[in-house]
Write a protein that holds these residues in place. Structure first.
Motif, PDB file in Angstrom:
ATOM      1  N   ASP A 224      41.510  91.566 -21.445  1.00 22.43           N
ATOM      2  CA  ASP A 224      42.584  92.158 -22.487  1.00 22.43           C
ATOM      3  C   ASP A 224      43.478  92.907 -21.884  1.00 22.43           C
ATOM      4  OD1 ASP A 224      43.334  93.315 -24.628  1.00 22.43           O
ATOM      5  OD2 ASP A 224      41.485  93.910 -25.439  1.00 22.43           O
TER       6      ASP A 224
ATOM      7  N   GLU B 160      43.906  96.722 -23.171  1.00 16.91           N
ATOM      8  CA  GLU B 160      42.831  97.560 -22.843  1.00 16.91           C
ATOM      9  C   GLU B 160      42.593  97.631 -21.252  1.00 16.91           C
ATOM     10  OE1 GLU B 160      40.965  99.440 -24.852  1.00 16.91           O
ATOM     11  OE2 GLU B 160      42.101  98.569 -26.394  1.00 16.91           O
TER      12      GLU B 160
ATOM     13  N   GLN C  21      40.377  94.943 -19.382  1.00 17.95           N
ATOM     14  CA  GLN C  21      38.974  94.854 -19.410  1.00 17.95           C
ATOM     15  C   GLN C  21      38.497  93.439 -19.657  1.00 17.95           C
ATOM     16  OE1 GLN C  21      37.612  97.508 -22.616  1.00 17.95           O
ATOM     17  NE2 GLN C  21      35.714  96.806 -22.306  1.00 17.95           N
TER      18      GLN C  21
END
Length: 92
Positions: free
Chosen positions: A45, A48, A51
């Motif tokens: 992702d 993020e 992550q």
């Protein structure tokens, strides 16, 4: 610690990258699928800090995971190969 620092060894062993998007929201949500030379497939992702969202050793399992959540593959695949490493990876 940055994504690059955490994953420096993995960064040199990728075989291809695919982008998958969930177009159902107002702002499309993107995930990055990385196929590794060791036969593993990892979804990251980018929003993020890269992550790990999902990982498997079977491409079809990762693809099913994405399709179940109604993600659509962005056309093309960013692919690395021995010839491309001498210059630039190619989009196929």
């Amino acid at each position: 610690m940055s994504f690059h620092a955490q994953n420096q060894a993995k960064l040199s062993s990728w075989k291809f990258i695919e982008m998958w998007v969930d177009p159902s929201s107002d702002l499309p949500y993107v995930l990055m699928l990385v196929g590794d030379v060791d036969g593993s497939y990892t979804l990251y992702d980018p929003t993020e800090g890269y992550q790990v969202v999902y990982a498997a050793r079977d491409y079809e399992k990762v693809k099913d995971f994405l399709l179940e959540d109604e993600y659509v593959q962005v056309r093309g695949r960013y692919q690395d190969n021995a010839e491309a490493r001498k210059s630039e990876p190619v989009i196929v």
